[in-house]
Design a protein around this motif. Structure first.
Motif, mmCIF file in Angstrom:
data_model
loop_
_atom_site.group_PDB
_atom_site.id
_atom_site.type_symbol
_atom_site.label_atom_id
_atom_site.label_comp_id
_atom_site.label_asym_id
_atom_site.label_seq_id
_atom_site.Cartn_x
_atom_site.Cartn_y
_atom_site.Cartn_z
ATOM 1 N N LEU A 10 72.379 -20.713 88.721
ATOM 2 C CA LEU A 10 72.870 -22.029 87.555
ATOM 3 C C LEU A 10 73.466 -23.761 88.216
ATOM 4 N N PHE A 11 74.484 -22.943 88.674
ATOM 5 C CA PHE A 11 74.779 -24.500 89.670
ATOM 6 C C PHE A 11 73.471 -24.928 90.581
ATOM 7 N N MET A 12 72.270 -24.098 91.065
ATOM 8 C CA MET A 12 71.679 -24.814 92.101
ATOM 9 C C MET A 12 70.537 -25.639 90.997
ATOM 10 N N ASN A 13 70.122 -25.208 90.428
ATOM 11 C CA ASN A 13 69.238 -25.688 88.829
ATOM 12 C C ASN A 13 69.690 -27.829 89.094
ATOM 13 N N ARG A 14 71.058 -27.372 88.512
ATOM 14 C CA ARG A 14 71.548 -28.650 88.115
ATOM 15 C C ARG A 14 71.906 -30.080 89.097
ATOM 16 N N GLU A 15 71.358 -31.183 88.710
ATOM 17 C CA GLU A 15 72.089 -32.562 89.850
ATOM 18 C C GLU A 15 73.522 -32.202 90.263
ATOM 19 N N ALA A 16 73.547 -31.927 91.113
ATOM 20 C CA ALA A 16 74.748 -31.941 92.008
ATOM 21 C C ALA A 16 75.157 -30.319 91.758
ATOM 22 N N GLY A 17 74.903 -29.961 91.017
ATOM 23 C CA GLY A 17 75.149 -28.564 90.679
ATOM 24 C C GLY A 17 75.612 -27.894 92.121
ATOM 25 N N THR A 18 75.339 -27.674 93.034
ATOM 26 C CA THR A 18 75.948 -27.375 94.336
ATOM 27 C C THR A 18 77.133 -27.129 94.636
ATOM 28 N N MET A 19 77.081 -29.045 94.661
ATOM 29 C CA MET A 19 77.831 -30.016 95.451
ATOM 30 C C MET A 19 79.597 -29.931 94.914
ATOM 31 N N ILE A 20 79.583 -29.921 93.350
ATOM 32 C CA ILE A 20 80.211 -29.626 92.661
ATOM 33 C C ILE A 20 81.008 -28.441 92.358
ATOM 34 N N LEU A 21 80.431 -27.091 92.568
ATOM 35 C CA LEU A 21 80.807 -25.434 92.807
ATOM 36 C C LEU A 21 81.524 -25.726 94.780
ATOM 37 N N MET A 22 80.988 -26.021 95.333
ATOM 38 C CA MET A 22 81.644 -26.502 97.050
ATOM 39 C C MET A 22 82.727 -27.303 96.919
ATOM 40 N N LYS A 23 82.626 -28.053 95.913
ATOM 41 C CA LYS A 23 84.202 -28.996 95.915
ATOM 42 C C LYS A 23 85.106 -27.926 94.632
ATOM 43 N N LEU A 24 84.997 -27.110 93.530
ATOM 44 C CA LEU A 24 85.687 -26.211 93.343
ATOM 45 C C LEU A 24 86.408 -24.967 94.675
ATOM 46 N N VAL A 25 85.347 -24.589 95.241
ATOM 47 C CA VAL A 25 85.332 -23.563 96.205
ATOM 48 C C VAL A 25 86.703 -24.298 97.063
ATOM 49 N N GLU A 26 86.513 -25.021 97.719
ATOM 50 C CA GLU A 26 87.306 -25.949 98.430
ATOM 51 C C GLU A 26 88.361 -26.157 98.152
ATOM 52 N N ASN A 27 88.545 -26.151 96.755
ATOM 53 C CA ASN A 27 90.072 -26.441 95.973
ATOM 54 C C ASN A 27 90.536 -24.956 95.991
ATOM 55 N N PHE A 28 89.587 -24.262 95.888
ATOM 56 C CA PHE A 28 90.448 -22.744 95.541
ATOM 57 C C PHE A 28 90.509 -22.914 97.813
ATOM 58 N N ASP A 29 90.107 -22.904 98.190
ATOM 59 C CA ASP A 29 90.204 -21.931 99.578
ATOM 60 C C ASP A 29 91.659 -22.998 100.080
ATOM 61 N N LYS A 30 91.750 -23.921 99.479
ATOM 62 C CA LYS A 30 93.086 -24.858 99.615
ATOM 63 C C LYS A 30 94.256 -23.929 99.151
ATOM 64 N N GLY A 31 93.983 -22.388 98.660
ATOM 65 C CA GLY A 31 95.194 -22.454 97.553
ATOM 66 C C GLY A 31 95.659 -22.957 96.658
ATOM 67 N N LEU A 32 94.247 -23.879 95.792
ATOM 68 C CA LEU A 32 94.779 -24.434 94.687
ATOM 69 C C LEU A 32 94.154 -23.260 93.207
ATOM 70 N N GLU A 33 94.620 -22.231 92.990
ATOM 71 C CA GLU A 33 94.500 -21.320 91.912
ATOM 72 C C GLU A 33 93.254 -22.280 90.923
ATOM 73 N N ALA A 34 94.200 -23.253 90.220
ATOM 74 C CA ALA A 34 93.200 -24.358 89.072
ATOM 75 C C ALA A 34 93.176 -25.683 89.986
ATOM 76 N N THR A 35 91.496 -26.144 89.603
ATOM 77 C CA THR A 35 91.981 -27.403 89.514
ATOM 78 C C THR A 35 91.815 -28.511 88.481
ATOM 79 N N PRO A 36 92.877 -29.110 88.464
ATOM 80 C CA PRO A 36 93.180 -30.117 87.501
ATOM 81 C C PRO A 36 92.040 -30.239 87.069
ATOM 82 N N ARG A 37 91.451 -30.641 85.722
ATOM 83 C CA ARG A 37 90.360 -30.797 84.973
ATOM 84 C C ARG A 37 90.007 -32.557 85.186
ATOM 85 N N ARG A 38 90.853 -33.238 84.701
ATOM 86 C CA ARG A 38 90.319 -34.962 84.272
ATOM 87 C C ARG A 38 89.899 -35.372 84.933
ATOM 88 N N MET A 39 90.752 -35.461 85.990
ATOM 89 C CA MET A 39 91.213 -35.605 87.593
ATOM 90 C C MET A 39 89.666 -34.843 88.090
#
Length: 125
Positions: free
Chosen positions: A26-55
């Protein structure tokens, strides 16, 4: 040359890897989809249970050269697939997408290791 030769034999492996991991597809078929997912995973790995949506929408759009609308639509589709949960304030990665990402990383690392070893054997003759 050996790496190219060996990589041609890995097409079946790559296809089976993606077929076995539809969450990543799903992510790999989208322009920059993998990078979007990697940024969310990075936030998750930093201990952020949720990523602020608007920002996140604005930051990802600027960082990856895409529109906020594209980021939003990608994440809405991921939510419809049960991979993330979005509220007015945040984006939460669900365990299925975290596991899919970790599996993808492990599978691709194993594939790269296999290709390296096969190329070295090819060079050695």
């Amino acid at each position: 040359r050996s790496h190219r030769k060996v990589s041609l034999t890995m097409t079946g492996y790559a296809i089976s890897l993606m077929a076995a991991n539809p969450a990543m597809l799903l992510f790999m078929n989208r322009e920059a989809g993998t990078m979007i997912l990697m940024k969310l995973v990075e936030n998750f790995d930093k201990g952020l249970e949720a990523t602020p949506r608007r920002m996140f929408f604005a930051d990802a759009a600027k960082r990856f050269g895409i529109s906020r609308t594209h980021v939003r639509i990608t994440l809405q589709d991921a939510e419809a697939a049960g991979l993330v949960r979005m509220t007015e304030q945040s984006i939460v990665l669900l365990p299925t997408v975290v596991a899919a990402f970790e599996r993808f990383v492990a599978d691709t690392m194993a594939g790269h290791d296999f290709m390296y070893r096969a190329a070295v054997r090819d060079i050695a003759g």
